[in-house]
Structures are given as structure tokens and as C-alpha cells.
Design an enzyme around this catalytic site. Structure first.
Site, PDB file in Angstrom:
ATOM      1  CE  LYS A 157       2.489  -7.321  11.679  1.00 42.78           C
ATOM      2  NZ  LYS A 157       2.349  -8.670  11.085  1.00 42.78           N
ATOM      3  NE  ARG A 214       8.415  -8.972  10.990  1.00 40.22           N
ATOM      4  CZ  ARG A 214       7.602  -8.175  10.308  1.00 40.22           C
ATOM      5  NH1 ARG A 214       7.494  -6.909  10.602  1.00 40.22           N
ATOM      6  NH2 ARG A 214       6.898  -8.670   9.326  1.00 40.22           N
ATOM      7  NE  ARG A 224       0.014  -8.679   2.009  1.00 39.72           N
ATOM      8  CZ  ARG A 224       0.614  -8.601   3.202  1.00 39.72           C
ATOM      9  NH1 ARG A 224      -0.022  -8.087   4.229  1.00 39.72           N
ATOM     10  NH2 ARG A 224       1.836  -9.046   3.364  1.00 39.72           N
ATOM     11  NE  ARG A 253       4.416  -6.920   1.277  1.00 43.54           N
ATOM     12  CZ  ARG A 253       4.294  -6.832   2.601  1.00 43.54           C
ATOM     13  NH1 ARG A 253       3.345  -6.083   3.134  1.00 43.54           N
ATOM     14  NH2 ARG A 253       5.124  -7.468   3.401  1.00 43.54           N
ATOM     15  NE  ARG A 264       6.590 -11.761   4.567  1.00 43.38           N
ATOM     16  CZ  ARG A 264       5.419 -11.295   4.139  1.00 43.38           C
ATOM     17  NH1 ARG A 264       4.889 -11.740   3.025  1.00 43.38           N
ATOM     18  NH2 ARG A 264       4.792 -10.384   4.839  1.00 43.38           N
TER      19      ARG A 264
END
Ligand code: AMP
Length: 211
Positions: free
Chosen positions: A13, A86, A125, A158, A169
Site C-alpha cells: 500500500k 481497517r 523491510r 520498524r 499483525r
């Protein structure tokens, strides 16, 4: 056109929003980015959100909806909602907000990516602490490890991309966000696209939908 971009964490996204901003002049409303900025600036909103985010849980609906309402009221148009809604409750609240402001959504675009690919994308990531440029240790490493190519700041993982938080998540996504697919299917604005391709191929398809 105003659009919603949704999908699991790691579906792309943020990457697609960046391309849309750069190449089609749309504006991004990323609730995750807004929370991260609030945490960095140590605001009340940041304090409210941090505990939930660090655990990989959703920030309560009323907090998120209030924040999005403020942004919409600031007059932003031609926007991409990235990471909001969400939950179905957020989807319903958004409908009401838009109606009150005589705004509408043209497309709700779902990025479909298999679970094993999501896990690989999230664990690898890395993000620049300064400008937010996103890297991946295998598919898109920075030229100098740990240093941003764009601004020279530190490139880090992160907090919520640590393996144990990623599991929460992805489960949170399955429990709360996946049901939004049916919500938008019923609205006639839903489009599902294959997000398991290179960013450019996905972008071309999105571009065709927002024109
Ligand atoms: P993201 O950058 O979109 O992956 O969001 C990072 C984190 O911010 C999520 O794991 C949630 O804790 C929080 N967050 C972002 N958007 C929302 C939302 N619409 N509802 C609840 N929590 C959110």
C-alpha cells in the site's frame, strides 16, 4: 478521484501510494504514517497509539476515526486512503464522514498477496528514520548498509516488523481487515488486484483504475 488502497501489512500500500503521489499528483492519507509522526513528536495522539502499535494491535476505532476526520476537514482532495479503514466499523464511519462532507470514494482497491510473500516482505523491510524511504534487505537494499541512499540518515527495522509482532499483525489483519473485502464488494467499488508482482506492474494496473 478519491480511492481506498487496502490489503494486509506488506501488501504494498505504501509503495503504491508513493508512486501515485509522484506520478499522478494524488495525496496520501496514511494512518500508520500519521501515527508514527505523532509518536516521533510525542503528541497525545502518539502516546495513545504507541502501545497498540508496538504490540501489532489496532489503535481503537474512535482514535483513528477522529484523526481521519480532522485530515478530511483540512480540505485534502484527490486522496488515497492507505491503511484506513481497517475494520468494518471504520468503513461504516468513513461512509458517514464522506456523506456529511459531500465526498465519495471512486474505487476500493484490494492488493492480494499470498501469506508467505507478506512474511518475507515484512521481515526484510527496513525504513529510513529521516525521510521514510523503504528498503528490503534482499530485493531493495540501500547502497551502503544501514544508510539511506536519499538523505543519508539511518536505515532501521520498524519496531512492529519484528517477527513476533508481525505474527500478531497478520492475525489482526485476518480477523478485522479481511472482512472489509465483503463490505466493499457490496458497494460496487471493489477491485481486487494481484499484488504479488513488481511495483511497476501493480502500479500500471492501479493507474488504469484511477484515471
Ligand atoms: P501501517 O503503517 O499501515 O502498517 O500501520 C502501522 C500500525 O498503525 C498498525 O499495526 C496499527 O497499530 C496502527 N494503525 C494504522 N492504521 C490503523 C487503522 N486504520 N486502525 C487501527 N490501527 C491502525
Amino acid at each position: 478521484m478519491n480511492i481506498i488502497l487496502f490489503g494486509a501489512p506488506g501488501a504494498g500500500k505504501g509503495t503504491q501510494s508513493s508512486l501515485l503521489i509522484e506520478r499522478s499528483g494524488m495525496k496520501q492519507i496514511s494512518t500508520g504514517d500519521l501515527f508514527r509522526a505523532a509518536i516521533k513528536n510525542k503528541t497525545d495522539l502518539g502516546l495513545k497509539a504507541q502501545g497498540f502499535m508496538d504490540k501489532g494491535q489496532l489503535v481503537p476505532d474512535d482514535v483513528v476515526i477522529g484523526m481521519v476526520e480532522e485530515v478530511l476537514k483540512s480540505g485534502v482532495r484527490n486522496f488515497i486512503l492507505d491503511g484506513f479503514p481497517r475494520t468494518v466499523a471504520q468503513g461504516e464511519a468513513l461512509d458517514q464522514l464522506l456523506k456529511n462532507m459531500s465526498l465519495s470514494i471512486g474505487r476500493a482497491i484490494f492488493l492480494e498477496v499470498p501469506m508467505n510473500v507478506l512474511e518475507e516482505r515484512l521481515t526484510g523491510r527496513r525504513v529510513c528514520k529521516g525521510c521514510g524511504t523503504v528498503y528490503h534487505i534482499q530485493s531493495k537494499p540501500s547502497r551502503v548498509p544501514g544508510v539511506c541512499d536519499v538523505c543519508g540518515n539511518e536505515v532501521v527495522q520498524r519496531n512492529d516488523d519484528k517477527p513476533e509482532v508481525i505474527r500478531t499483525r497478520l492475525q489482526t489483519y485476518a480477523d478485522y481487515t479481511a472482512p472489509l473485502k465483503d463490505f466493499y464488494r457490496n458497494s460496487g467499488k471493489f477491485v481486487s488486484i494481484d499484488g504479488d508482482r513488481g511495483p511497476e506492474a501493480v502500479f500500471e494496473e492501479i493507474l488504469g483504475l484511477v484515471k
